[in-house]
Design a protein around this motif. Sequence first.
Motif, PDB file in Angstrom:
ATOM      1  N   ALA A  93       7.974  14.861   3.506  1.00  0.00           N
ATOM      2  CA  ALA A  93       6.857  14.691   2.574  1.00  0.00           C
ATOM      3  C   ALA A  93       6.679  13.228   2.190  1.00  0.00           C
ATOM      4  O   ALA A  93       5.554  12.735   2.086  1.00  0.00           O
ATOM      5  CB  ALA A  93       7.093  15.542   1.324  1.00  0.00           C
ATOM      6  N   ILE A  94       7.795  12.526   1.982  1.00  0.00           N
ATOM      7  CA  ILE A  94       7.718  11.100   1.651  1.00  0.00           C
ATOM      8  C   ILE A  94       7.154  10.315   2.825  1.00  0.00           C
ATOM      9  O   ILE A  94       6.330   9.413   2.660  1.00  0.00           O
ATOM     10  CB  ILE A  94       9.115  10.570   1.258  1.00  0.00           C
ATOM     11  CG1 ILE A  94       9.596  11.247  -0.031  1.00  0.00           C
ATOM     12  CG2 ILE A  94       9.085   9.052   1.072  1.00  0.00           C
ATOM     13  CD1 ILE A  94      11.016  10.903  -0.415  1.00  0.00           C
ATOM     14  N   GLU A  95       7.593  10.693   4.046  1.00  0.00           N
ATOM     15  CA  GLU A  95       7.084  10.018   5.240  1.00  0.00           C
ATOM     16  C   GLU A  95       5.583  10.200   5.387  1.00  0.00           C
ATOM     17  O   GLU A  95       4.853   9.268   5.732  1.00  0.00           O
ATOM     18  CB  GLU A  95       7.818  10.570   6.465  1.00  0.00           C
ATOM     19  CG  GLU A  95       7.555   9.805   7.754  1.00  0.00           C
ATOM     20  CD  GLU A  95       6.344  10.316   8.511  1.00  0.00           C
ATOM     21  OE1 GLU A  95       5.772   9.548   9.300  1.00  0.00           O
ATOM     22  OE2 GLU A  95       5.973  11.489   8.295  1.00  0.00           O
ATOM     23  N   LYS A  96       5.091  11.410   5.091  1.00  0.00           N
ATOM     24  CA  LYS A  96       3.650  11.663   5.165  1.00  0.00           C
ATOM     25  C   LYS A  96       2.892  10.864   4.103  1.00  0.00           C
ATOM     26  O   LYS A  96       1.777  10.407   4.344  1.00  0.00           O
ATOM     27  CB  LYS A  96       3.379  13.152   5.003  1.00  0.00           C
ATOM     28  CG  LYS A  96       3.792  13.993   6.211  1.00  0.00           C
ATOM     29  CD  LYS A  96       3.474  15.464   6.007  1.00  0.00           C
ATOM     30  CE  LYS A  96       3.884  16.281   7.212  1.00  0.00           C
ATOM     31  NZ  LYS A  96       3.620  17.743   7.016  1.00  0.00           N
ATOM     32  N   ALA A 131       0.829  -1.206   0.000  1.00  0.00           N
ATOM     33  CA  ALA A 131       0.000   0.000   0.000  1.00  0.00           C
ATOM     34  C   ALA A 131       0.866   1.259   0.000  1.00  0.00           C
ATOM     35  O   ALA A 131       0.540   2.257  -0.657  1.00  0.00           O
ATOM     36  CB  ALA A 131      -0.912  -0.002   1.227  1.00  0.00           C
ATOM     37  N   MET A 132       1.985   1.226   0.719  1.00  0.00           N
ATOM     38  CA  MET A 132       2.893   2.379   0.734  1.00  0.00           C
ATOM     39  C   MET A 132       3.496   2.607  -0.654  1.00  0.00           C
ATOM     40  O   MET A 132       3.565   3.738  -1.142  1.00  0.00           O
ATOM     41  CB  MET A 132       3.985   2.157   1.773  1.00  0.00           C
ATOM     42  CG  MET A 132       3.473   2.171   3.207  1.00  0.00           C
ATOM     43  SD  MET A 132       4.658   1.504   4.411  1.00  0.00           S
ATOM     44  CE  MET A 132       5.767   2.895   4.571  1.00  0.00           C
ATOM     45  N   PHE A 183       3.783   7.930   2.926  1.00  0.00           N
ATOM     46  CA  PHE A 183       3.719   6.552   3.414  1.00  0.00           C
ATOM     47  C   PHE A 183       2.716   6.413   4.566  1.00  0.00           C
ATOM     48  O   PHE A 183       1.968   5.443   4.642  1.00  0.00           O
ATOM     49  CB  PHE A 183       5.108   6.100   3.880  1.00  0.00           C
ATOM     50  CG  PHE A 183       6.083   5.872   2.762  1.00  0.00           C
ATOM     51  CD1 PHE A 183       5.636   5.642   1.466  1.00  0.00           C
ATOM     52  CD2 PHE A 183       7.447   5.878   2.997  1.00  0.00           C
ATOM     53  CE1 PHE A 183       6.527   5.428   0.423  1.00  0.00           C
ATOM     54  CE2 PHE A 183       8.348   5.664   1.963  1.00  0.00           C
ATOM     55  CZ  PHE A 183       7.884   5.430   0.679  1.00  0.00           C
ATOM     56  N   GLU A 184       2.723   7.397   5.460  1.00  0.00           N
ATOM     57  CA  GLU A 184       1.801   7.349   6.599  1.00  0.00           C
ATOM     58  C   GLU A 184       0.348   7.366   6.126  1.00  0.00           C
ATOM     59  O   GLU A 184      -0.497   6.646   6.662  1.00  0.00           O
ATOM     60  CB  GLU A 184       2.065   8.540   7.525  1.00  0.00           C
ATOM     61  CG  GLU A 184       1.107   8.665   8.704  1.00  0.00           C
ATOM     62  CD  GLU A 184       1.254   7.536   9.703  1.00  0.00           C
ATOM     63  OE1 GLU A 184       0.282   7.239  10.418  1.00  0.00           O
ATOM     64  OE2 GLU A 184       2.345   6.931   9.755  1.00  0.00           O
ATOM     65  N   SER A 185       0.069   8.165   5.107  1.00  0.00           N
ATOM     66  CA  SER A 185      -1.311   8.264   4.615  1.00  0.00           C
ATOM     67  C   SER A 185      -1.786   6.978   3.958  1.00  0.00           C
ATOM     68  O   SER A 185      -2.988   6.778   3.771  1.00  0.00           O
ATOM     69  CB  SER A 185      -1.414   9.422   3.614  1.00  0.00           C
ATOM     70  OG  SER A 185      -0.660   9.157   2.430  1.00  0.00           O
ATOM     71  N   ALA A 186      -0.840   6.100   3.590  1.00  0.00           N
ATOM     72  CA  ALA A 186      -1.222   4.844   2.941  1.00  0.00           C
ATOM     73  C   ALA A 186      -1.701   3.801   3.937  1.00  0.00           C
ATOM     74  O   ALA A 186      -2.478   2.911   3.581  1.00  0.00           O
ATOM     75  CB  ALA A 186      -0.032   4.287   2.153  1.00  0.00           C
ATOM     76  N   LEU A 187      -1.248   3.900   5.188  1.00  0.00           N
ATOM     77  CA  LEU A 187      -1.505   2.819   6.144  1.00  0.00           C
ATOM     78  C   LEU A 187      -2.905   2.879   6.745  1.00  0.00           C
ATOM     79  O   LEU A 187      -3.515   1.830   6.998  1.00  0.00           O
ATOM     80  CB  LEU A 187      -0.457   2.850   7.262  1.00  0.00           C
ATOM     81  CG  LEU A 187       0.989   2.592   6.803  1.00  0.00           C
ATOM     82  CD1 LEU A 187       1.942   2.669   7.990  1.00  0.00           C
ATOM     83  CD2 LEU A 187       1.097   1.239   6.127  1.00  0.00           C
ATOM     84  N   GLY A 188      -3.418   4.090   7.000  1.00  0.00           N
ATOM     85  CA  GLY A 188      -4.744   4.197   7.604  1.00  0.00           C
ATOM     86  C   GLY A 188      -5.834   3.483   6.826  1.00  0.00           C
ATOM     87  O   GLY A 188      -6.564   2.645   7.380  1.00  0.00           O
ATOM     88  N   PRO A 189      -5.978   3.759   5.525  1.00  0.00           N
ATOM     89  CA  PRO A 189      -7.058   3.119   4.765  1.00  0.00           C
ATOM     90  C   PRO A 189      -6.974   1.601   4.687  1.00  0.00           C
ATOM     91  O   PRO A 189      -8.005   0.930   4.536  1.00  0.00           O
ATOM     92  CB  PRO A 189      -6.899   3.747   3.366  1.00  0.00           C
ATOM     93  CG  PRO A 189      -6.210   5.043   3.598  1.00  0.00           C
ATOM     94  CD  PRO A 189      -5.286   4.783   4.742  1.00  0.00           C
ATOM     95  N   VAL A 190      -5.744   1.025   4.780  1.00  0.00           N
ATOM     96  CA  VAL A 190      -5.642  -0.425   4.625  1.00  0.00           C
ATOM     97  C   VAL A 190      -5.700  -1.164   5.956  1.00  0.00           C
ATOM     98  O   VAL A 190      -5.686  -2.392   5.976  1.00  0.00           O
ATOM     99  CB  VAL A 190      -4.344  -0.820   3.879  1.00  0.00           C
ATOM    100  CG1 VAL A 190      -4.312  -0.205   2.497  1.00  0.00           C
ATOM    101  CG2 VAL A 190      -3.103  -0.441   4.677  1.00  0.00           C
ATOM    102  N   ILE A 228      12.264   1.429  -0.592  1.00  0.00           N
ATOM    103  CA  ILE A 228      13.374   2.361  -0.353  1.00  0.00           C
ATOM    104  C   ILE A 228      13.868   2.962  -1.668  1.00  0.00           C
ATOM    105  O   ILE A 228      14.072   4.176  -1.781  1.00  0.00           O
ATOM    106  CB  ILE A 228      14.521   1.635   0.376  1.00  0.00           C
ATOM    107  CG1 ILE A 228      14.076   1.228   1.786  1.00  0.00           C
ATOM    108  CG2 ILE A 228      15.757   2.523   0.445  1.00  0.00           C
ATOM    109  CD1 ILE A 228      15.060   0.327   2.502  1.00  0.00           C
ATOM    110  N   ILE A 229      14.053   2.092  -2.659  1.00  0.00           N
ATOM    111  CA  ILE A 229      14.535   2.579  -3.957  1.00  0.00           C
ATOM    112  C   ILE A 229      13.504   3.495  -4.612  1.00  0.00           C
ATOM    113  O   ILE A 229      13.849   4.504  -5.229  1.00  0.00           O
ATOM    114  CB  ILE A 229      14.888   1.391  -4.873  1.00  0.00           C
ATOM    115  CG1 ILE A 229      16.064   0.608  -4.277  1.00  0.00           C
ATOM    116  CG2 ILE A 229      15.229   1.866  -6.288  1.00  0.00           C
ATOM    117  CD1 ILE A 229      16.430  -0.640  -5.035  1.00  0.00           C
ATOM    118  N   ALA A 230      12.212   3.145  -4.466  1.00  0.00           N
ATOM    119  CA  ALA A 230      11.157   3.997  -5.023  1.00  0.00           C
ATOM    120  C   ALA A 230      11.153   5.366  -4.369  1.00  0.00           C
ATOM    121  O   ALA A 230      10.945   6.393  -5.032  1.00  0.00           O
ATOM    122  CB  ALA A 230       9.800   3.317  -4.851  1.00  0.00           C
TER     123      ALA A 230
END
Length: 464
Positions: A307-310, A82-83, A312-319, A291-293
């Motif tokens: 910004a990248i961390e945010k 998902a991330m 990734f963080e936004s991907a985890l809630g919905p799943v 990591i490479i992505a």
Amino acid sequence: MDIEGWSQTLTAGPLLLIALAAIAVLLVLIIKLRVHAFLALIIISALTAFTTGIPTDQVVPVMLDGFGKTLASVALLVGLGAMLGRLLETSGGAQVLADRLIRIFGEKRAPLALGVASLLFGFPIFFDAGLVVMLPVVFSVARRLGGSVLTYALPAVGAFSVMHVFLPPHPGPVTAATFFEANVGYIILVGLICAVPTWYVSSYLFGKLIGRRINLPVPSILGRAEDVQNPPKVGTVVAMLLLPMVLIFLNTGLGTLAKSGAVSEETASQTWYELLRAIGETPIALTVTLIIAALTIGKARGLSGGAIEKTFESALGPVCSVILITGAGGMFGGVLRTSGIGAALEDVLSDLGIPVILAGFLIAAVMRVAQGSATVALTTAAGLVSPAVLAGDYNAVQVAAMVVAVAAGSVVLSHVNDSGFWLVGRFLGMDVRTTFKTWTVLETIIGVVGFALAAVVFGLAGVA
């Protein structure tokens, strides 16, 4: 989960009735009473455990065992996938690839293109991982062209399922090959002969048909790109999709070489060999890809680490809901297995006076419906019919056809005790009723058509 000092005293009849009643009540809770699927699965798992006579002090451990084992195989894949999917989607990468596919194949052939790409990705990648990596591209194509997301998703979803069911190095056919002492090369050949036509009928044609009947909007679970000014290049996106495939294939390919004897035991025990296999384990392969992505897609677009961390963080809630419901589905299946339903059905089905290839298919199908796990269904069926297979005068192609036939039985009628039912349903934004109409039917077509083709190959190989 085996419970020390306890054995099931109920016979197959009462156990099967309990299982059917549990499934019926579960469907009523979810569909009629609108109880959340996660809560409903926990309730029914507990009631089923008590009703089947599992010791009271072992009910919770059995439930947690089924829940934990499912999450162990699903949570990391779904979370990492998902991330990666959110990064590809919000960066505009999925849209760029979708545009290129449409430009090459045309709008009318877009579902076919997605399915063929998924067939290729699905050769080395397990179903769960392939699904979450490919879905951003599927969703982008669906948004671009319009219409029901099922028209575009089912060819891709079905492709991953078909490859997972019929072809090594996936665990099902490899397990059956071990029981039947089958040649892996012939299994790949027969598997491809059966898999491609099966996918075309069960996933591509059925996807087009059901897409016209059920207009399902594109879900927002993986986010959506909005006015991206600097999207990544198509080559970069393709590389990010291919990288986990290459790494996972490294693991499965080296493992297959070791099992076949092509690589010596001394080489297989070397640190460098084991390290290469470890890198190809699906969670590590997805982590490396992520990591490479982040470096190639995120940094290349000028995104900061924050910004990248945010993203990734936004991907985890919905799943999270997807992960928990999938785990609860595994919990229910684990309770059914521990209760002894599988063992009771083995006694009833082992004396079927029918051809071996049909017996293997039917036993796997019944086991699949009863307890949900395709792997358990296939392993049980292969173990039961393997003495007849090994004692029979069958050639290598016929034995390979029997592997495919048993694998086909293990996939039919996916329903509420199968974690895949919840995974696909939730990712595509479907309710239970719609998941039955789409995913369950698709899986059943895969099983029936796959078995029919395997039976034809079996018969022709016997005549030749």
